[in-house]
Design a protein around this motif. Structure first.
Motif, PDB file in Angstrom:
ATOM      1  N   LYS A  95       7.018   0.735  26.216  1.00 36.82           N
ATOM      2  CA  LYS A  95       7.252   0.321  24.828  1.00 36.82           C
ATOM      3  C   LYS A  95       8.193   1.335  24.205  1.00 36.82           C
ATOM      4  O   LYS A  95       8.276   2.482  24.630  1.00 36.82           O
ATOM      5  N   ARG A  96       8.864   0.911  23.166  1.00 39.86           N
ATOM      6  CA  ARG A  96       9.828   1.778  22.491  1.00 39.86           C
ATOM      7  C   ARG A  96       9.441   1.921  21.025  1.00 39.86           C
ATOM      8  O   ARG A  96       9.120   0.939  20.360  1.00 39.86           O
ATOM      9  N   VAL A  97       9.475   3.151  20.535  1.00 43.32           N
ATOM     10  CA  VAL A  97       9.226   3.442  19.123  1.00 43.32           C
ATOM     11  C   VAL A  97      10.515   4.060  18.589  1.00 43.32           C
ATOM     12  O   VAL A  97      11.085   4.949  19.216  1.00 43.32           O
ATOM     13  N   ASN A  98      10.976   3.598  17.442  1.00 45.71           N
ATOM     14  CA  ASN A  98      12.305   3.956  16.943  1.00 45.71           C
ATOM     15  C   ASN A  98      12.567   5.440  16.738  1.00 45.71           C
ATOM     16  O   ASN A  98      13.709   5.872  16.794  1.00 45.71           O
ATOM     17  N   SER A  99      11.523   6.221  16.479  1.00 48.81           N
ATOM     18  CA  SER A  99      11.750   7.659  16.259  1.00 48.81           C
ATOM     19  C   SER A  99      10.475   8.443  16.547  1.00 48.81           C
ATOM     20  O   SER A  99       9.373   7.887  16.576  1.00 48.81           O
ATOM     21  N   PHE A 100      10.651   9.735  16.734  1.00 52.42           N
ATOM     22  CA  PHE A 100       9.517  10.631  16.938  1.00 52.42           C
ATOM     23  C   PHE A 100       8.593  10.592  15.724  1.00 52.42           C
ATOM     24  O   PHE A 100       7.375  10.515  15.869  1.00 52.42           O
ATOM     25  N   THR A 101       9.152  10.598  14.516  1.00 50.34           N
ATOM     26  CA  THR A 101       8.309  10.589  13.322  1.00 50.34           C
ATOM     27  C   THR A 101       7.550   9.262  13.202  1.00 50.34           C
ATOM     28  O   THR A 101       6.409   9.257  12.753  1.00 50.34           O
ATOM     29  N   LYS A 102       8.153   8.173  13.609  1.00 55.25           N
ATOM     30  CA  LYS A 102       7.449   6.882  13.602  1.00 55.25           C
ATOM     31  C   LYS A 102       6.284   6.920  14.600  1.00 55.25           C
ATOM     32  O   LYS A 102       5.198   6.398  14.321  1.00 55.25           O
ATOM     33  N   PHE A 103       6.476   7.533  15.755  1.00 59.01           N
ATOM     34  CA  PHE A 103       5.404   7.700  16.722  1.00 59.01           C
ATOM     35  C   PHE A 103       4.253   8.487  16.093  1.00 59.01           C
ATOM     36  O   PHE A 103       3.081   8.126  16.237  1.00 59.01           O
ATOM     37  N   LEU A 104       4.569   9.568  15.377  1.00 58.97           N
ATOM     38  CA  LEU A 104       3.533  10.365  14.725  1.00 58.97           C
ATOM     39  C   LEU A 104       2.792   9.549  13.667  1.00 58.97           C
ATOM     40  O   LEU A 104       1.566   9.652  13.546  1.00 58.97           O
ATOM     41  N   MET A 119       2.215  22.366  13.421  1.00 61.25           N
ATOM     42  CA  MET A 119       0.908  22.056  14.020  1.00 61.25           C
ATOM     43  C   MET A 119       0.924  22.067  15.549  1.00 61.25           C
ATOM     44  O   MET A 119       0.178  21.339  16.191  1.00 61.25           O
ATOM     45  N   GLY A 120       1.742  22.897  16.136  1.00 58.86           N
ATOM     46  CA  GLY A 120       1.887  22.923  17.585  1.00 58.86           C
ATOM     47  C   GLY A 120       0.667  23.373  18.368  1.00 58.86           C
ATOM     48  O   GLY A 120       0.591  23.185  19.577  1.00 58.86           O
ATOM     49  N   LYS A 121      -0.327  23.951  17.674  1.00 55.05           N
ATOM     50  CA  LYS A 121      -1.578  24.338  18.344  1.00 55.05           C
ATOM     51  C   LYS A 121      -2.737  23.446  17.921  1.00 55.05           C
ATOM     52  O   LYS A 121      -3.856  23.634  18.377  1.00 55.05           O
ATOM     53  N   GLY A 122      -2.478  22.483  17.041  1.00 55.88           N
ATOM     54  CA  GLY A 122      -3.523  21.551  16.650  1.00 55.88           C
ATOM     55  C   GLY A 122      -3.510  21.220  15.178  1.00 55.88           C
ATOM     56  O   GLY A 122      -2.899  21.913  14.371  1.00 55.88           O
ATOM     57  N   ALA A 123      -4.210  20.128  14.858  1.00 48.28           N
ATOM     58  CA  ALA A 123      -4.306  19.663  13.472  1.00 48.28           C
ATOM     59  C   ALA A 123      -5.635  18.936  13.257  1.00 48.28           C
ATOM     60  O   ALA A 123      -5.667  17.794  12.799  1.00 48.28           O
ATOM     61  N   ASN A 124      -6.730  19.578  13.644  1.00 49.68           N
ATOM     62  CA  ASN A 124      -8.089  19.024  13.513  1.00 49.68           C
ATOM     63  C   ASN A 124      -8.216  17.668  14.193  1.00 49.68           C
ATOM     64  O   ASN A 124      -8.062  17.579  15.396  1.00 49.68           O
ATOM     65  N   ARG A 125      -8.447  16.608  13.409  1.00 50.35           N
ATOM     66  CA  ARG A 125      -8.686  15.277  13.984  1.00 50.35           C
ATOM     67  C   ARG A 125      -7.410  14.572  14.425  1.00 50.35           C
ATOM     68  O   ARG A 125      -7.468  13.625  15.204  1.00 50.35           O
ATOM     69  N   PHE A 126      -6.281  14.991  13.924  1.00 51.38           N
ATOM     70  CA  PHE A 126      -5.023  14.323  14.249  1.00 51.38           C
ATOM     71  C   PHE A 126      -4.691  14.525  15.721  1.00 51.38           C
ATOM     72  O   PHE A 126      -4.555  15.637  16.189  1.00 51.38           O
ATOM     73  N   MET A 127      -4.590  13.438  16.441  1.00 45.69           N
ATOM     74  CA  MET A 127      -4.292  13.389  17.869  1.00 45.69           C
ATOM     75  C   MET A 127      -5.324  14.135  18.717  1.00 45.69           C
ATOM     76  O   MET A 127      -5.029  14.632  19.792  1.00 45.69           O
ATOM     77  N   LEU A 128      -6.549  14.180  18.208  1.00 44.43           N
ATOM     78  CA  LEU A 128      -7.649  14.787  18.937  1.00 44.43           C
ATOM     79  C   LEU A 128      -7.837  14.038  20.258  1.00 44.43           C
ATOM     80  O   LEU A 128      -7.860  12.810  20.287  1.00 44.43           O
ATOM     81  N   GLY A 129      -7.932  14.764  21.338  1.00 50.35           N
ATOM     82  CA  GLY A 129      -8.083  14.154  22.660  1.00 50.35           C
ATOM     83  C   GLY A 129      -6.772  13.901  23.367  1.00 50.35           C
ATOM     84  O   GLY A 129      -6.758  13.523  24.534  1.00 50.35           O
ATOM     85  N   SER A 130      -5.674  14.104  22.674  1.00 48.45           N
ATOM     86  CA  SER A 130      -4.352  13.942  23.284  1.00 48.45           C
ATOM     87  C   SER A 130      -3.818  15.294  23.722  1.00 48.45           C
ATOM     88  O   SER A 130      -4.099  16.315  23.100  1.00 48.45           O
ATOM     89  N   GLN A 164       2.276   6.350  13.767  1.00 49.72           N
ATOM     90  CA  GLN A 164       1.368   5.474  14.507  1.00 49.72           C
ATOM     91  C   GLN A 164       0.121   6.240  14.947  1.00 49.72           C
ATOM     92  O   GLN A 164      -0.979   5.702  14.942  1.00 49.72           O
ATOM     93  N   GLN A 165       0.291   7.496  15.309  1.00 47.02           N
ATOM     94  CA  GLN A 165      -0.848   8.312  15.715  1.00 47.02           C
ATOM     95  C   GLN A 165      -1.794   8.576  14.545  1.00 47.02           C
ATOM     96  O   GLN A 165      -3.004   8.720  14.745  1.00 47.02           O
TER      97      GLN A 165
END
Length: 146
Positions: A124-133, A48-59, A135-136
């Motif tokens: 702030k620290r998030v344990n992993s990249f996937t955990k950050f996703l 999804m490197g070019k987008g994923a509709n509503r996911f992380m829209l505005g980021s 949260q998003q």
């Protein structure tokens, strides 16, 4: 897919469509900064490197903004009197010009994420990249917090 399978499943169940980033553009990103990106992040970009509709829209997390994030993140840091980033920091996400996140480029395939917002000026620290996703997903309203 090894790292973002559950994310993809949730997004698909919500009817989200993905715009993948091809390997050539991923290679160009690595070449521009003379880096090797972590496996989990490459997986994310490949799906999804070019987008994923509503996911992380505005980021700012998708192509073509990926090529500007290092500069924008440093500007945000300067505006907030943040000392320099570690030399191996890679800024991969910004939101509305007042939030950013980076991970350190090391041998980890699924890096710890460091997150900053002008609202709460401490890192702030998030344990992993996937955990950050994950949260998003909640912030995007695509998954409940329960």
């Amino acid at each position: 897919m090894q790292y973002i399978t559950s994310l993809v499943e949730v997004l698909k169940s919500k009817g989200e469509n993905f715009k993948p980033l091809n390997q050539k553009k991923i290679n160009n990103l690595q070449k521009k900064y003379d880096i090797i990106l972590p496996k989990a992040y490459i997986e994310f970009l490949s799906v999804m490197g070019k987008g994923a509709n509503r996911f992380m829209l505005g980021s700012s997390v998708f192509y073509p903004e990926l090529f500007e994030l290092q500069e924008w993140g440093k500007e945000l840091a300067e505006e907030n009197n943040i000392s320099e980033f570690p030399k191996n920091a890679f800024i991969f996400w910004m939101h509305q010009g007042y939030q950013m996140a980076y991970f350190l480029l090391d041998s980890s395939p699924n890096h710890t994420v460091y997150y900053f917002s002008e609202i709460n000026t401490e890192w702030k620290r998030v344990n992993s990249f996937t955990k950050f996703l994950e949260q998003q997903l909640i912030f995007s309203g695509l998954k409940s917090n329960k």
